[in-house]
Write an enzyme that holds these catalytic residues in place. Structure first.
Site, PDB file in Angstrom:
ATOM      1  N   ASP A 136       0.832  -1.206   0.000  1.00 49.42           N
ATOM      2  CA  ASP A 136       0.000   0.000   0.000  1.00 49.42           C
ATOM      3  C   ASP A 136       0.869   1.260   0.000  1.00 49.42           C
ATOM      4  O   ASP A 136       1.959   1.271   0.569  1.00 49.42           O
ATOM      5  CB  ASP A 136      -0.910  -0.028   1.238  1.00 49.42           C
ATOM      6  CG  ASP A 136      -2.086   0.928   1.116  1.00 49.42           C
ATOM      7  OD1 ASP A 136      -2.353   1.429  -0.001  1.00 49.42           O
ATOM      8  OD2 ASP A 136      -2.748   1.174   2.142  1.00 49.42           O
ATOM      9  N   HIS A 190       2.315   3.393  -9.285  1.00 51.01           N
ATOM     10  CA  HIS A 190       2.143   1.936  -9.371  1.00 51.01           C
ATOM     11  C   HIS A 190       3.329   1.287 -10.091  1.00 51.01           C
ATOM     12  O   HIS A 190       3.759   0.191  -9.742  1.00 51.01           O
ATOM     13  CB  HIS A 190       0.834   1.576 -10.085  1.00 51.01           C
ATOM     14  CG  HIS A 190      -0.390   1.961  -9.300  1.00 51.01           C
ATOM     15  ND1 HIS A 190      -0.597   1.559  -7.998  1.00 51.01           N
ATOM     16  CD2 HIS A 190      -1.465   2.736  -9.623  1.00 51.01           C
ATOM     17  CE1 HIS A 190      -1.753   2.063  -7.560  1.00 51.01           C
ATOM     18  NE2 HIS A 190      -2.289   2.787  -8.522  1.00 51.01           N
ATOM     19  N   LEU A 198      10.289 -20.926  -5.155  1.00 45.93           N
ATOM     20  CA  LEU A 198       9.384 -19.981  -4.480  1.00 45.93           C
ATOM     21  C   LEU A 198       8.012 -19.974  -5.156  1.00 45.93           C
ATOM     22  O   LEU A 198       7.911 -19.855  -6.377  1.00 45.93           O
ATOM     23  CB  LEU A 198       9.984 -18.569  -4.557  1.00 45.93           C
ATOM     24  CG  LEU A 198       9.089 -17.424  -4.061  1.00 45.93           C
ATOM     25  CD1 LEU A 198       8.977 -17.429  -2.543  1.00 45.93           C
ATOM     26  CD2 LEU A 198       9.618 -16.070  -4.536  1.00 45.93           C
TER      27      LEU A 198
HETATM   28  C1  IPE Z   1      -5.514  -2.709  -0.224  1.00 37.89           C
HETATM   29  O1  IPE Z   1      -5.172  -1.384  -0.345  1.00 37.89           O
HETATM   30  C2  IPE Z   1      -5.476  -3.366  -1.563  1.00 37.89           C
HETATM   31  C3  IPE Z   1      -4.147  -3.511  -2.170  1.00 37.89           C
HETATM   32  C4  IPE Z   1      -3.008  -3.182  -1.622  1.00 37.89           C
HETATM   33  C5  IPE Z   1      -4.153  -4.085  -3.485  1.00 37.89           C
HETATM   34  P1  IPE Z   1      -6.269  -0.229  -0.497  1.00 37.89           P
HETATM   35  O2  IPE Z   1      -5.519   1.036  -0.618  1.00 37.89           O
HETATM   36  O3  IPE Z   1      -7.205  -0.574  -1.580  1.00 37.89           O
HETATM   37  O4  IPE Z   1      -7.042  -0.322   0.892  1.00 37.89           O
HETATM   38  P2  IPE Z   1      -7.842   0.778   1.705  1.00 37.89           P
HETATM   39  O5  IPE Z   1      -8.875   1.344   0.773  1.00 37.89           O
HETATM   40  O6  IPE Z   1      -6.866   1.818   2.143  1.00 37.89           O
HETATM   41  O7  IPE Z   1      -8.420   0.046   2.875  1.00 37.89           O
HETATM   42  C1  IPE Z   2      -1.631   0.224  -3.340  1.00 38.42           C
HETATM   43  O1  IPE Z   2      -1.381   1.573  -3.389  1.00 38.42           O
HETATM   44  C2  IPE Z   2      -1.830  -0.392  -4.693  1.00 38.42           C
HETATM   45  C3  IPE Z   2      -3.229  -0.741  -5.010  1.00 38.42           C
HETATM   46  C4  IPE Z   2      -4.242  -0.652  -4.187  1.00 38.42           C
HETATM   47  C5  IPE Z   2      -3.485  -1.199  -6.358  1.00 38.42           C
HETATM   48  P1  IPE Z   2      -2.553   2.632  -3.377  1.00 38.42           P
HETATM   49  O2  IPE Z   2      -2.887   2.987  -4.787  1.00 38.42           O
HETATM   50  O3  IPE Z   2      -3.692   2.165  -2.545  1.00 38.42           O
HETATM   51  O4  IPE Z   2      -1.841   3.865  -2.676  1.00 38.42           O
HETATM   52  P2  IPE Z   2      -2.500   4.918  -1.688  1.00 38.42           P
HETATM   53  O5  IPE Z   2      -3.103   4.140  -0.559  1.00 38.42           O
HETATM   54  O6  IPE Z   2      -3.514   5.664  -2.474  1.00 38.42           O
HETATM   55  O7  IPE Z   2      -1.345   5.770  -1.258  1.00 38.42           O
HETATM   56 MG    MG Z   3      -4.115   2.384  -0.563  1.00 42.08          MG
END
Ligand code: IPE
Ligand code: IPE
Ligand code: MG
Length: 241
Positions: free
Chosen positions: A16, A33, A128
């Site tokens: 995240d 990303h 792995l």
């Molecule tokens: C969880 O992250 C999903 C992934 C890392 C793919 P999100 O960014 O979607 O989760 P919330 O919305 O902060 O809970």
């Molecule tokens: C996690 O990073 C990746 C996915 C959920 C695909 P985020 O895109 O949720 O990043 P933040 O939480 O907005 O910083």
């Molecule tokens: Mg996120």
């Protein structure tokens, strides 16, 4: 005297913070990303070197469809790019790729084709096991398992009395169809958020958790190793004493 604790067999990561990394660096979310994908490549290598057997990453949740078309499309394009550039090396390192989640539903065709190629190419590998949770949500996974079990009861191959923990586990994405992946020993979440966000709810019953403020693109193999080392000193009791 401190006893030597076992290495985790299965580490799962909620990757995240790509969006916040992008904001901080004044670039687009898709660029964030992309940077996250580069971090993921390094962690796969590190996990392999450390002798971890199962590495699971949360790449796209069933709730992430709420994001803009541009961002969702960008994420799946990156998956195609990742498979294109990394599959040969992963496979030559004996990595086996698995997918947790319904990767055929709503997922762009090019990404489905890349996934199928990765699954096919690495099928016979036994190093792995790299599990990508993609279009994955734990509640959807449990609903699907309950339906599969109900079908078995309906067709007479399973008695209601036989439904036990193992039966439920076997019918999850982490079950039979993906080689019965053991429950994660350790779940790491980056970016300072401390929640599961619909990730491995059943499987996390006795998982250890590690949270770090690092945004996913900034997460390094060194930090990964430090977290795993710290995990090794924990005393897991599983309800015993
Ligand atoms: C969880 O992250 C999903 C992934 C890392 C793919 P999100 O960014 O979607 O989760 P919330 O919305 O902060 O809970
Ligand atoms: C996690 O990073 C990746 C996915 C959920 C695909 P985020 O895109 O949720 O990043 P933040 O939480 O907005 O910083
Ligand atoms: Mg996120």
């Amino acid at each position: 005297m401190s006893e030597v604790k076992k290495m985790p067999a299965h580490v799962a990561i909620i990757m995240d913070g790509n969006g916040r990394w992008a904001e901080k660096n004044k670039v687009s979310r898709v660029t964030g990303h992309n940077q996250g994908m580069l971090a993921m490549k390094e962690i796969i290598k590190k996990a392999d070197i450390m002798g971890i057997k199962y590495l699971t990453v949360y790449a796209f949740s069933t709730e992430n469809w709420k994001r803009s078309q541009e961002e969702v499309g960008g994420i799946f394009s990156l998956l195609v790019k990742f498979v294109g550039s990394e599959l040969a090396e992963l496979s030559s390192n004996n990595v086996r790729v698995h997918i947790l989640g319904d990767y055929t539903d709503r997922v762009p065709q090019a990404a489905v084709a890349s996934i199928e190629k990765a699954l096919e190419t690495t099928r016979a590998n036994d190093g792995l096991q790299f599990n990508i949770a993609l279009n994955y949500g734990s509640r959807a996974e449990i609903v699907r398992a309950v339906k599969k079990i109900a079908e078995q009861v309906k067709d007479g191959s399973l008695e209601p009395e036989q439904i036990a923990d193992e039966v439920i586990s076997a019918n999850l994405y982490t079950g039979d169809e993906n080689g019965n992946i053991p429950d994660p020993d350790l779940i790491i979440r980056t970016s300072g958020e401390e929640r599961l966000s619909n990730f491995l709810l059943w499987q996390a019953a006795y998982s250890e958790f590690a949270f770090t403020d690092s945004l996913w693109p900034d997460f390094t193999p060194e930090e990964f190793e430090n977290i795993v080392t710290e995990f090794c000193s924990r005393n897991r009791r599983f309800g015993g004493r």
